[in-house]
Design an enzyme around this catalytic site. Structure first.
Site, PDB file in Angstrom:
ATOM      1  N   CYS A 115       0.473  -1.038   0.097  1.00 32.74           N
ATOM      2  CA  CYS A 115       0.087  -0.360   0.002  1.00 32.74           C
ATOM      3  C   CYS A 115       0.492   1.037   0.371  1.00 32.74           C
ATOM      4  CB  CYS A 115      -0.763  -0.531   1.409  1.00 32.74           C
ATOM      5  SG  CYS A 115      -2.054  -1.234   0.833  1.00 32.74           S
ATOM      6  N   HIS A 252      -3.264   7.700   2.730  1.00 38.05           N
ATOM      7  CA  HIS A 252      -3.673   6.382   2.682  1.00 38.05           C
ATOM      8  C   HIS A 252      -5.306   5.906   3.047  1.00 38.05           C
ATOM      9  CE1 HIS A 252      -3.689   2.129   0.901  1.00 38.05           C
ATOM     10  NE2 HIS A 252      -3.470   1.896   1.812  1.00 38.05           N
ATOM     11  N   ASN A 282     -10.055  -0.019  -0.008  1.00 33.90           N
ATOM     12  CA  ASN A 282      -8.449  -0.204   0.157  1.00 33.90           C
ATOM     13  C   ASN A 282      -8.063  -0.513  -1.609  1.00 33.90           C
ATOM     14  OD1 ASN A 282      -5.303  -0.509   0.374  1.00 33.90           O
ATOM     15  ND2 ASN A 282      -6.019  -1.178   1.716  1.00 33.90           N
TER      16      ASN A 282
END
Ligand code: UT7
Length: 325
Positions: A115, A252, A282
């Site tokens: 990520c 994020h 996500n």
């Protein structure tokens, strides 16, 4: 005396056409819209079509970034793709993207920081530009994360989505006392002792297969806010700025509760925080550039703004970068 600044020239994004709502998911797995929204803030996710690969999503986003910058693929001499879902084990998705852009010069490689991939890629590109190893970088975060999901595991499959975002950074030589512009400072961290809290249970060397995402969600959650705050504060300290100097915070997009927790700890108001996790879920390395793209397109991020990006993911990896638009 002169210095080099890594200036943002353009940003693009791409989301696959197919949207899966929480309600649709709850028909195939034991979950509910209410649980997903309450625990994560996610309402839907985009999922790539059969045969649509990470390099295809990256290509759409890259073409848009080039168009926004008024540049041609030939103007790019560095491509870095942050991805954890490459088209193939090798070559790098960046090499495939380079081919799809119709160029064969310069250097192209992937960064694997899950990520945090885009933030790691931005920091890497900035270093290349500032050390005169390249002139114009195409920095991409692109994922077909849906391909890593065990669609029977409700603890992971509701959380992720597919997409790509791209940013063009250009090395500009200016006088030493010129006003600050572009990537100011980055801070990157890794702590491999946490590897098994968020990982994929396959791989070429371990199992000769692709595998599925496995996560101890609560454990990741527990570490996330502290790790994010650490790197954001480090970047602020190195640049002599305060959170009140920030115009925009681009975290994020993993979970709205983590975004809120980090914002509270750092003292960044909600109105300055860009949130896309409700629509995109996500998207791993694509989440930060997609959020940037959304906030530029809707007119929130403007030239001169001070923008903090941050991410945290498997490894654990975490990082932040401060950019003057
Ligand atoms: O980029 C970094 C990547 N990952 C993350 O950032 C994820 C970080 N972690 C999280 O976001 C959260 O931990 C989750 C959203 C994954 C889970 O939220 P939580 O509040 O930590 O829930 P939990 O794991 O403590 O689970 C609570 C309950 C459990 O049931 P019991 O044991 O209390 O009976 C789970 O089995 O919720 C259950 N549960 C679900 N129920 C309905 C877990 N997933 C689901 C689901 N639908 N999808």
């Amino acid at each position: 005396m002169t210095k080099i600044q890594s200036v943002v020239r353009g940003v693009g994004g791409y989301l696959p056409e197919r949207v899966i709502s929480n309600d649709e998911l709850s028909k195939t797995v034991d979950t509910s819209d209410e649980w997903i929204v309450q625990r994560t803030g996610i309402r839907q996710r985009h999922v790539a079509a059969e045969g649509e690969m990470t390099s295809d999503l990256a290509l759409h986003a890259s073409r848009m970034a080039l168009e926004k910058a008024g540049l041609e693929p030939a103007d790019i001499d560095l491509i870095i793709v942050g991805t954890t879902t490459p088209d193939h084990t090798f070559p790098a998705t960046a090499a495939l993207l380079q081919r799809k852009l119709g160029i064969s010069h310069g250097v192209a490689f992937d960064v694997q920081a899950v990520c945090s991939g885009f933030v790691f890629a931005v920091a890497t590109a900035d270093s290349y530009l500032k050390s005169r190893m390249a002139k114009r970088a195409l920095v991409v975060g692109a994922e077909t994360f849906s391909r890593l999901l065990d669609w029977t595991d409700r603890t992971t499959c509701v959380l992720f989505g597919d997409g790509a975002g791209a940013m063009i950074l250009e090395a500009q030589e200016v006088a030493n006392d010129a006003p600050e512009k572009g990537v100011l400072v980055s801070s990157l961290r890794t702590d491999g002792s946490h590897w098994d809290k968020l990982y994929v249970d396959g791989g070429p060397s371990a199992t000769q297969s692709v595998g599925y995402v496995r996560m101890e969600g609560r454990e990741v959650f527990k570490h996330a806010v502290g790790m994010i705050s650490d790197v954001v504060e480090d970047v602020l300290e190195k640049t002599g700025k305060a959170t009140s100097d920030l115009d925009w915070f681009i975290p994020h997009q993993a979970n709205k509760r983590i975004i809120d927790g980090a914002g509270r700890k750092l003292g960044i108001p909600e109105q300055k925080t860009i949130v896309t996790v409700d629509r995109h879920a996500n998207t791993s390395a694509a989440s930060v550039p997609l959020a940037l793209w959304v906030a530029i397109e809707d007119g929130r991020i403007k030239p001169g703004d001070l923008v903090m990006i941050e991410a945290m993911g498997g490894g654990f990896t975490w990082g932040a970068a401060l950019i003057r638009w």
